[in-house]
Design an enzyme around this catalytic site. Structure first.
Site, PDB file in Angstrom:
ATOM      1  N   HIS A 184       0.919  -1.208  -0.258  1.00 54.56           N
ATOM      2  CA  HIS A 184       0.213  -0.257   0.477  1.00 54.56           C
ATOM      3  C   HIS A 184       1.295   1.374   0.316  1.00 54.56           C
ATOM      4  O   HIS A 184       1.437   1.687   0.530  1.00 54.56           O
ATOM      5  CB  HIS A 184      -0.849  -0.399   1.289  1.00 54.56           C
ATOM      6  CG  HIS A 184      -1.993   1.013   1.182  1.00 54.56           C
ATOM      7  ND1 HIS A 184      -2.999   1.442   2.099  1.00 54.56           N
ATOM      8  CD2 HIS A 184      -1.969   2.271   0.342  1.00 54.56           C
ATOM      9  CE1 HIS A 184      -3.807   1.718   1.582  1.00 54.56           C
ATOM     10  NE2 HIS A 184      -3.100   2.809   1.195  1.00 54.56           N
ATOM     11  N   HIS A 191      -9.923   0.897  -1.452  1.00 52.63           N
ATOM     12  CA  HIS A 191      -9.725   1.896   0.509  1.00 52.63           C
ATOM     13  C   HIS A 191     -10.820   1.684   0.816  1.00 52.63           C
ATOM     14  O   HIS A 191     -11.870   2.404   0.584  1.00 52.63           O
ATOM     15  CB  HIS A 191      -9.008   2.885   0.243  1.00 52.63           C
ATOM     16  CG  HIS A 191      -7.372   3.653  -0.125  1.00 52.63           C
ATOM     17  ND1 HIS A 191      -7.384   2.303  -1.209  1.00 52.63           N
ATOM     18  CD2 HIS A 191      -7.136   3.848   0.640  1.00 52.63           C
ATOM     19  CE1 HIS A 191      -5.732   3.312  -1.123  1.00 52.63           C
ATOM     20  NE2 HIS A 191      -5.423   4.280   0.171  1.00 52.63           N
ATOM     21  N   GLU A 231     -10.958   3.544   5.884  1.00 52.64           N
ATOM     22  CA  GLU A 231     -10.130   4.376   6.676  1.00 52.64           C
ATOM     23  C   GLU A 231     -10.852   5.293   8.130  1.00 52.64           C
ATOM     24  O   GLU A 231     -10.395   5.930   9.190  1.00 52.64           O
ATOM     25  CB  GLU A 231      -9.177   5.369   5.216  1.00 52.64           C
ATOM     26  CG  GLU A 231      -8.299   6.167   5.691  1.00 52.64           C
ATOM     27  CD  GLU A 231      -7.087   6.828   4.665  1.00 52.64           C
ATOM     28  OE1 GLU A 231      -7.771   6.509   3.803  1.00 52.64           O
ATOM     29  OE2 GLU A 231      -6.357   7.274   5.023  1.00 52.64           O
ATOM     30  N   ASP A 277       1.618   4.438   2.310  1.00 54.45           N
ATOM     31  CA  ASP A 277       1.078   4.869   2.469  1.00 54.45           C
ATOM     32  C   ASP A 277       1.324   6.251   1.076  1.00 54.45           C
ATOM     33  O   ASP A 277       1.203   5.742  -0.130  1.00 54.45           O
ATOM     34  CB  ASP A 277      -0.022   5.250   3.183  1.00 54.45           C
ATOM     35  CG  ASP A 277      -1.408   5.895   2.907  1.00 54.45           C
ATOM     36  OD1 ASP A 277      -1.679   5.655   1.663  1.00 54.45           O
ATOM     37  OD2 ASP A 277      -2.158   6.308   3.448  1.00 54.45           O
ATOM     38  N   ASP A 278       1.206   7.397   1.632  1.00 52.75           N
ATOM     39  CA  ASP A 278       2.285   8.568   0.838  1.00 52.75           C
ATOM     40  C   ASP A 278       3.249   9.055   2.239  1.00 52.75           C
ATOM     41  O   ASP A 278       3.141   9.749   2.543  1.00 52.75           O
ATOM     42  CB  ASP A 278       0.635   8.925   0.815  1.00 52.75           C
ATOM     43  CG  ASP A 278       0.001   8.711   0.530  1.00 52.75           C
ATOM     44  OD1 ASP A 278      -0.145   8.807  -1.074  1.00 52.75           O
ATOM     45  OD2 ASP A 278      -0.799   8.492   1.035  1.00 52.75           O
TER      46      ASP A 278
HETATM   47  N1  ADE Z   1      -4.612   8.466  -2.152  1.00 51.74           N
HETATM   48  C1  ADE Z   1      -3.105   8.906  -1.509  1.00 51.74           C
HETATM   49  N2  ADE Z   1      -3.271   8.288   0.075  1.00 51.74           N
HETATM   50  C2  ADE Z   1      -4.671   8.121   0.108  1.00 51.74           C
HETATM   51  C3  ADE Z   1      -5.419   7.988   1.427  1.00 51.74           C
HETATM   52  N3  ADE Z   1      -4.883   7.199   2.751  1.00 51.74           N
HETATM   53  N4  ADE Z   1      -6.567   7.732   1.000  1.00 51.74           N
HETATM   54  C4  ADE Z   1      -7.408   7.496   0.413  1.00 51.74           C
HETATM   55  N5  ADE Z   1      -7.129   7.781  -0.902  1.00 51.74           N
HETATM   56  C5  ADE Z   1      -5.155   8.202  -1.408  1.00 51.74           C
HETATM   57 ZN    ZN Z   2      -3.706   4.648   0.722  1.00 47.82          ZN
END
Ligand code: ADE
Ligand code: ZN
Length: 413
Positions: free
Chosen positions: A90, A270, A273, A351-352
């Site tokens: 992810h 997703h 969350e 994630d990011d």
């Molecule tokens: N796009 C990039 N990161 C995300 C996240 N954590 N949740 C949903 N969309 C995303």
């Molecule tokens: Zn994500």
């Protein structure tokens, strides 16, 4: 899939009772990890000579931190985290755009940024929720225009991943974010793919690509991007669903995901969350996903937990992301460990990473420290990720064997 119920329930694998500290050296690539002390062995009278057990059972299946030699335990655990072969499931490639590269690419493409400096960008990374993050994330994507930009972005991620001993990665990309700005699908895919090929050649990292559909856009727009993806079917393993979750339930994309499966794509989404447990049910039952991305809100629904455990549906959890986006107020309150103990197939991911303060290893380290994860739990999280990967069985087995060898070398007697 591996999961941890309690110490007594994991006897088929090296149990914490059997863990004995060993001297080991060796170079660790990431400076994040301290070098093992020469004095790492210790005698714990409660456990017997040479026996090490970081956490004791409180009789309720959850372990509580012990008080003795934590500094020594930490060195072993950090070394284990560094040494384990990692699989990341992810990670949004656009979310790996570090501010420095953002400025470099913006300058060469003559794109003006609203930030004065790298420091100002980092200063802006204070997100209260998913929405406040995504508006900055989409804005930053505006610097990505050419094939070389996507190549540089992806190669930079792979270099960092390699330094943290990632051996396989399944990368999300958001083509609609780029096609909406007039960048061709082929440009995006070609740059990413060229870097993935180079990453495998230079670092031996294997990879898969997952095309995400932006759920805040229409189902028609989703069908349109899916038809473009279909032209590159051999390069894209799965279709996912991301972006603003609340108010955009998976049910809106049933037909798109049906069509994706007909084209031969696997599906992920997703869900849970920020959104409710019901969105996880929808992703499972309506989108028929192979994995749930995040899924932490499943713990609000006992029946859902039971279903996820029974089917061993992998959940790609992202601890640092969840804190940065306010899903949990503090990492100490994250439910990762509880999920693992409930028998859910949880994995750790970044994630990011450029936005949330760390790549996969930092996520493991932070989760270990906040939740007092044991060596056994870290190992199980890693094995879950291997099992949950979109890889052939023989490749998974080879990675499981590698992970077992590292675990035994670092920890077991
Ligand atoms: N796009 C990039 N990161 C995300 C996240 N954590 N949740 C949903 N969309 C995303
Ligand atoms: Zn994500």
């Amino acid at each position: 899939m591996w999961s941890v119920h309690d110490d007594a329930g994991e006897r088929t694998h090296p149990s914490p009772e059997a863990l004995v500290l060993r001297e080991f050296g060796g170079h660790r690539s990431a400076s994040l990890f301290p070098t093992r002390s020469k004095h790492a062995n210790y005698f714990d009278p409660a456990q017997g000579p040479g026996m090490r057990r970081a956490y004791q059972d409180n009789g309720e299946g959850m372990n509580q931190p012990r008080t003795n030699p934590p500094h020594e335990d930490q060195r072993v655990l950090m070394s284990l985290i560094a040494g384990l072969p990692k699989v990341e499931l992810h990670m949004h490639i656009e979310g790996s755009l570090e501010p420095e590269l953002m400025f470099t690419i913006a300058a060469r493409n003559a794109v003006s940024l609203k930030y004065e400096s790298v420091e100002a960008v980092r200063e802006a990374y204070r997100f209260g929720n998913l929405q406040s993050f995504l508006s900055i994330y989409y804005e930053a994507c505006s610097v990505l225009l050419h094939e070389q930009d996507f190549y540089d972005l992806t190669l930079a991620y792979l270099q960092r991943a390699h330094a943290q001993h990632v051996v396989h990665t399944e990368i999300f990309f958001d083509p609609q974010c780029h096609t909406q700005r007039g960048v061709a699908f082929a440009t995006v895919l070609s740059g990413i793919r060229r870097a993935l090929v180079e990453g495998e050649r230079a670092f031996g990292i294997t990879s898969r690509l997952i095309m995400c559909i932006l759920r805040h856009l229409s189902a028609e727009a989703a069908v349109d991007i899916l038809e473009q993806a279909q032209l590159y079917r051999e390069h894209i393993i799965a279709v996912g669903l991301d972006s603003y979750e609340i108010g955009h339930p998976p049910a809106q994309f049933v037909n798109v995901f049906e069509r994706a499966r007909q084209h031969g794509f696997l599906t992920v989404a997703h869900a849970g969350e920020e959104g409710p447990a019901d969105y996880i049910w929808q992703a499972l039952n309506l989108l028929r996903v192979s994995r749930i991305d995040h899924g932490v809100r499943c713990m609000d629904d006992e029946a859902l937990v039971g279903e996820l455990v029974k089917r061993q549906v992998p959940l790609t959890v992202c601890p640092l992301s969840n804190v940065k986006l306010g899903v949990f107020p503090r990492l100490e309150e994250h439910n990762l460990r509880e999920m693992l103990h409930r028998g859910l197939c949880v994995t750790v991911n970044s994630d990011d990473p450029a936005y949330f303060g760390g790549y996969i290893a930092e996520n493991f380290v932070a989760a270990q420290q906040a939740l007092h994860l044991t060596a056994s739990e870290i190992y199980h999280l890693s094995m879950n990720a291997i099992q949950a990967a979109f890889l052939p069985a023989a490749e998974k087995q080879a990675l499981l064997d590698q992970a077992a060898a590292v675990y035994h070398q670092e920890i077991a007697s």
